[in-house]
Design an enzyme around this catalytic site. Sequence first.
Site, PDB file in Angstrom:
ATOM      1  N   HIS A 170       8.216  32.835  22.990  1.00  0.00           N
ATOM      2  CA  HIS A 170       8.002  31.437  22.581  1.00  0.00           C
ATOM      3  C   HIS A 170       6.920  31.373  21.513  1.00  0.00           C
ATOM      4  O   HIS A 170       5.910  32.073  21.600  1.00  0.00           O
ATOM      5  CB  HIS A 170       7.595  30.593  23.787  1.00  0.00           C
ATOM      6  N   GLU A 174      42.208   8.921  37.087  1.00  0.00           N
ATOM      7  CA  GLU A 174      42.301   9.755  38.294  1.00  0.00           C
ATOM      8  C   GLU A 174      41.853   9.014  39.555  1.00  0.00           C
ATOM      9  O   GLU A 174      42.203   9.419  40.663  1.00  0.00           O
ATOM     10  CB  GLU A 174      41.449  11.013  38.120  1.00  0.00           C
ATOM     11  N   ILE A 200      54.034  23.348  35.417  1.00  0.00           N
ATOM     12  CA  ILE A 200      53.502  23.368  36.776  1.00  0.00           C
ATOM     13  C   ILE A 200      54.426  22.562  37.681  1.00  0.00           C
ATOM     14  O   ILE A 200      54.685  21.381  37.424  1.00  0.00           O
ATOM     15  CB  ILE A 200      52.070  22.798  36.811  1.00  0.00           C
ATOM     16  N   GLN A 226      56.016  15.733  36.531  1.00  0.00           N
ATOM     17  CA  GLN A 226      54.995  14.700  36.665  1.00  0.00           C
ATOM     18  C   GLN A 226      54.952  13.837  35.402  1.00  0.00           C
ATOM     19  O   GLN A 226      54.946  14.355  34.294  1.00  0.00           O
ATOM     20  CB  GLN A 226      53.611  15.336  36.885  1.00  0.00           C
ATOM     21  N   ARG A 263      51.630   7.862  36.693  1.00  0.00           N
ATOM     22  CA  ARG A 263      50.334   7.213  36.448  1.00  0.00           C
ATOM     23  C   ARG A 263      50.525   6.260  35.259  1.00  0.00           C
ATOM     24  O   ARG A 263      50.372   6.645  34.113  1.00  0.00           O
ATOM     25  CB  ARG A 263      49.269   8.272  36.151  1.00  0.00           C
TER      26      ARG A 263
END
EC number: 2.1.2.13
Length: 660
Positions: free
Chosen positions: A104, A434, A528, A533, A619
């Site tokens: 430092h 979410e 996935i 989805q 969603r």
Amino acid sequence: MKTVVFAYHDMGCLGIEALLAAGYEISAIFTHTDNPGEKAFYGSVARLAAERGIPVYAPDNVNHPLWVERIAQLSPEVIFSFYYRHLICDEILQLAPAGAFNLHGSLLPKYRGRAPLNWVLVNGETETGVTLHRMVKRADAGAIVAQLRVAIAPDDIAITLHHKLCHAARQLLEQTLPAIKHGNILEIAQRENEATCFGRRTPDDSFLEWHKPASVLHNMVRAVADPWPGAFSYVGNQKFTVWSSRVHPHASKAQPGSVISVAPLLIACGDGALEIVTGQAGDGITMQGSQLAQTLGLVQGSRLNSQPACTARRRTRVLILGVNGFIGNHLTERLLREDHYEVYGLDIGSDAISRFLNHPHFHFVEGDISIHSEWIEYHVKKCDVVLPLVAIATPIEYTRNPLRVFELDFEENLRIIRYCVKYRKRIIFPSTSEVYGMCSDKYFDEDHSNLIVGPVNKPRWIYSVSKQLLDRVIWAYGEKEGLQFTLFRPFNWMGPRLDNLNAARIGSSRAITQLILNLVEGSPIKLIDGGKQKRCFTDIRDGIEALYRIIENAGNRCDGEIINIGNPENEASIEELGEMLLASFEKHPLRHHFPPFAGFRVVESSSYYGKGYQDVEHRKPSIRNAHHCLDWEPKIDMQETIDETLDFFLRTVDLTDKPS
């Protein structure tokens, strides 16, 4: 002794050379990419590492769990940090049995923090030094291993003092590194009652306030002389820089900032007078003081000022924590397009906001919200509107690092919320789509839909629940203590700068970025659980326009509201997103640079995200509140967003190694 080094700047280079000379075996070096807005007068750690055949890395966030794991695999016996600009997490510091040590540039415990070289000159110190200390979780607070004092001469400026400190650092390391190697060091705890701490300096901090004593202004000039940006003032609206100066004990009744003479160029101060020896008008060339006076049109009795003469009304100050993120950098661009906002930002990186770093109304500090609590509290108090955008928001991290998600997304943000309550500041908080979880409503409504999540043994919900609880805390503070707030819930915003391809390589990105990486690398697109989805994808420009209107808050209509920001018309499954992206990719003019498409591959969510994952089948937002509060509706078609996002990422790829 196996060593991992974190280094930057001249001190980083000399530290590496000292370690090699002392017989340390350096396994890897971590450094930074150079900031294009910074004048690079110092040595390159990356170049030195390459010349010495040492692996070198420059991650945006070295504290990411994947980098922690990679460093752990190196099995370092000791760690050194030489002017590395990011704080290093405790998980990394604990990897080395012999400990971690930092160099430092001050005599600790004095001048902890950033820019000690400049601060000691600003404050007129006559002595400073270099300190090698053990690294602990708190910055610059560990036990002192060794120190060397450095005298500051009256004619020292930043660059000459920098060279002195480098010389002292070489001596210090030459004397101390062998002792560390053999475990023969004496450590002295720092005296906390003597500690002082200073923050980062920016070019805007160096304006000359003529009501102050000439000696104080002269010290400012010394502290930021070339190659630093320089101290500055104004003649009307004309900015000029002072590169060198002298103090005159001139007894004058002239008002501070008045020109006493033009040859030499002598300016009245609060005490004494300052001679401007050399300076520069605007972006012109450096010249002597009398020529500068002529160039600026100064005569005896002219007045200088610290700010432009026609300063506009005070701008609304907006604090954005996480300013380098996807939303943060696009919002900054939108705010700076107007003439009535001042943006203050904090983040652990600056790659996405580099285009703003020289903007006069953008003020950035690189740092971690979990460490820079004092800076954050000060700027919450200073600013008018606070947007805490820092969060871990990638699904794979919810199962991979649930506790880190909770600590950052909930605990750190709760502290910021309480600062807003304490100082009565308006907060615009990013909730998330979410929070609705597995709600079965056709349209998710802010005021009526139930928030439904899975069981405790499914850690993917920790992000949703952390955000939901913060929503409820903010609402309660609004009801009980008058906190001015708006909660906004983004629904799958996407566009340029959404994550990056490097994040996608380690699985830490949102869907479209991951799919683009698959196309770029010629690997199969993973769907996935079949990719059925459905999500409603929203262009970042539509989202940012809505967020901008929340900040504007016409008629205070947004106060106390929860607002979904999404595009119900852009609903598509992840499989459909992949197909649309593939079609756009095949038509792109750069397509021939990339490998053939490797097809789609269906994978189970547990094999990709881990055993604690659950997905949501649909969603879709109700945007009734957005219509009412913002007079807003989304306009951009999903295909246009896909095309622009793909184009942005393809043009970031180095094509030199790609087949044509």
